[in-house]
Design an enzyme around this catalytic site. Structure first.
Site, PDB file in Angstrom:
ATOM      1  CG  ASP A  32      -4.952  -7.967   2.585  1.00 61.60           C
ATOM      2  OD1 ASP A  32      -4.056  -8.410   3.315  1.00 61.60           O
ATOM      3  OD2 ASP A  32      -5.641  -8.677   1.852  1.00 61.60           O
ATOM      4  CD1 TRP A  67       1.802  -9.238   2.501  1.00 61.54           C
ATOM      5  CD2 TRP A  67       1.524  -7.077   2.019  1.00 61.54           C
ATOM      6  NE1 TRP A  67       0.596  -9.113   1.845  1.00 61.54           N
ATOM      7  CE2 TRP A  67       0.408  -7.778   1.529  1.00 61.54           C
ATOM      8  CE3 TRP A  67       1.568  -5.701   1.837  1.00 61.54           C
ATOM      9  CZ2 TRP A  67      -0.641  -7.168   0.872  1.00 61.54           C
ATOM     10  CZ3 TRP A  67       0.520  -5.094   1.184  1.00 61.54           C
ATOM     11  CH2 TRP A  67      -0.561  -5.828   0.701  1.00 61.54           C
ATOM     12  N   GLY A  68       4.745  -7.272   6.856  1.00 62.80           N
ATOM     13  CA  GLY A  68       5.932  -7.168   7.684  1.00 62.80           C
ATOM     14  C   GLY A  68       6.796  -5.952   7.465  1.00 62.80           C
ATOM     15  CG  ASN A  70       6.288   0.786   6.653  1.00 59.11           C
ATOM     16  OD1 ASN A  70       7.333   1.156   6.119  1.00 59.11           O
ATOM     17  ND2 ASN A  70       5.140   0.763   6.012  1.00 59.11           N
ATOM     18  CG  ASP A  88       0.653 -12.394   0.277  1.00 60.17           C
ATOM     19  OD1 ASP A  88       0.379 -11.969   1.412  1.00 60.17           O
ATOM     20  OD2 ASP A  88       0.210 -11.883  -0.759  1.00 60.17           O
TER      21      ASP A  88
END
Length: 143
Positions: A32, A67-68, A70, A88
């Site tokens: 994570d 979390w998608g 950058n 999420d």
């Protein structure tokens, strides 16, 4: 530190953690995006863990989760076999925008919003051999 409970994470201990997980026979590691010190880039952090896992000699699927954000679709498949491309997922059909309290790319955290978001990405342009987009689709509590 980890996302839950302030437990110690792998930052700065990549080699030791990778060796430990390999010695346990672990097949998949999901890392994570929690507890990253300021000034450390996502790419550097995930690349360090990827290199440490590869150095163990054990084939371990590496899944990164940030979390998608950058532009992960542009560098994720060079670093990991799976990479998160959205916020999420929650066990809801619809949860648009930020009303569910999450963060990350996409149109929301419900199944509907994740499907709609993935459709805009045209996944086939980003999927590579050993590199797959992960929309965080763990379907729970549906009857």
């Amino acid at each position: 530190e980890t996302c839950k409970g302030g437990r110690p994470g792998s930052y700065g201990s990549y080699e030791l953690d990778a060796q430990t997980m390999a010695s346990w026979g672990i097949d998949l590691v999901k890392m994570d995006h929690c507890g990253i010190p300021k000034g450390v880039s996502d790419i550097d952090m995930y690349t360090n863990m990827s290199n440490a896992l590869n150095a163990t000699g054990r084939p371990i699927l590496f899944s990164l989760c940030q979390w998608g954000e950058n532009n992960v679709e542009s560098w994720g498949p060079k670093v990991a076999q799976m990479y998160r491309i959205a916020a999420d997922h929650l066990p809801l059909w619809s949860c648009p925008g930020k009303i569910c309290g999450g963060s990350g790319a996409g149109f929301g955290q419900g199944t509907r919003e994740i499907i709609d978001f993935v459709a805009t990405l045209k996944p086939s342009q980003y999927t590579e051999e050993f590199g797959w987009l992960d929309p965080d689709f763990l379907m729970t509590l549906y009857h």
